[in-house]
Scaffold this motif. Sequence first.
Motif, PDB file in Angstrom:
ATOM      1  N   SER A  21      49.682  -6.114  24.409  1.00 36.59           N
ATOM      2  CA  SER A  21      48.569  -5.182  24.234  1.00 36.59           C
ATOM      3  C   SER A  21      48.954  -3.770  24.682  1.00 36.59           C
ATOM      4  O   SER A  21      48.458  -2.790  24.130  1.00 36.59           O
ATOM      5  N   LEU A  25      48.841  -0.437  22.476  1.00 39.54           N
ATOM      6  CA  LEU A  25      48.184   0.768  22.979  1.00 39.54           C
ATOM      7  C   LEU A  25      49.078   1.999  22.850  1.00 39.54           C
ATOM      8  O   LEU A  25      48.625   3.062  22.419  1.00 39.54           O
ATOM      9  N   LEU A  33      43.305   6.685  19.096  1.00 45.12           N
ATOM     10  CA  LEU A  33      43.450   6.295  20.496  1.00 45.12           C
ATOM     11  C   LEU A  33      42.260   5.466  20.973  1.00 45.12           C
ATOM     12  O   LEU A  33      42.435   4.469  21.682  1.00 45.12           O
ATOM     13  N   SER A  34      41.061   5.838  20.570  1.00 44.09           N
ATOM     14  CA  SER A  34      39.881   5.082  21.007  1.00 44.09           C
ATOM     15  C   SER A  34      39.906   3.652  20.455  1.00 44.09           C
ATOM     16  O   SER A  34      39.509   2.713  21.149  1.00 44.09           O
ATOM     17  N   ARG A  36      42.652   1.961  19.739  1.00 49.63           N
ATOM     18  CA  ARG A  36      43.709   1.246  20.462  1.00 49.63           C
ATOM     19  C   ARG A  36      43.244   0.840  21.855  1.00 49.63           C
ATOM     20  O   ARG A  36      43.538  -0.261  22.314  1.00 49.63           O
ATOM     21  N   ILE A  37      42.497   1.713  22.518  1.00 49.73           N
ATOM     22  CA  ILE A  37      41.967   1.372  23.845  1.00 49.73           C
ATOM     23  C   ILE A  37      40.965   0.232  23.735  1.00 49.73           C
ATOM     24  O   ILE A  37      40.973  -0.700  24.545  1.00 49.73           O
ATOM     25  N   SER A  38      40.120   0.289  22.718  1.00 50.13           N
ATOM     26  CA  SER A  38      39.150  -0.798  22.505  1.00 50.13           C
ATOM     27  C   SER A  38      39.859  -2.118  22.240  1.00 50.13           C
ATOM     28  O   SER A  38      39.477  -3.156  22.789  1.00 50.13           O
ATOM     29  N   PHE A  40      42.865  -2.945  23.165  1.00 51.38           N
ATOM     30  CA  PHE A  40      43.498  -3.333  24.427  1.00 51.38           C
ATOM     31  C   PHE A  40      42.497  -4.045  25.333  1.00 51.38           C
ATOM     32  O   PHE A  40      42.792  -5.104  25.899  1.00 51.38           O
ATOM     33  N   MET A  41      41.315  -3.469  25.460  1.00 53.78           N
ATOM     34  CA  MET A  41      40.289  -4.055  26.331  1.00 53.78           C
ATOM     35  C   MET A  41      39.809  -5.406  25.794  1.00 53.78           C
ATOM     36  O   MET A  41      39.681  -6.371  26.551  1.00 53.78           O
TER      37      MET A  41
END
Length: 136
Positions: A21, A25, A33-34, A36-38, A40-41
């Motif tokens: 993950s 990211l 980016l948002s 990818r962060i989502s 990842f989470m």
Amino acid sequence: MTEIQVKLLFRRFAVINLLMSLLLLFLYEKLELSERISAFMVINIGYFMFYFFLSRGLTIQFKWIKKNSKSSIFKFQIKMIMLFTVFIKICAVIFLLALILKAIATKEFYSVSAVCVPISVYLGGTLAGLNIQRIE
């Protein structure tokens, strides 16, 4: 497979999950980016949530059934919970294969970063089955 082996596999796949993950990211630039962060989470929370919910939730449910059930129905309930754990493991394997095949077919290889989530479902179901057999 023993309980210790399942927990060891869970820890190893947790590290693999984190690394995959993180690669998603930092290295996959087609997504914003948002997103990818989502991703990842969701991948990391899903990995731990499914494992702990299945391994602990089914065990707690079994203990409650054992305490509050009539003896004539209890054997049937044990069989149904064990059947449910087998069903969970089969669904996890099918989902894992579908995830990999979809990633290959659509050439969206970033979706393979979620491959550890069905593995955690499988391990959670396995640990639940082992705990239920031990308690029984």
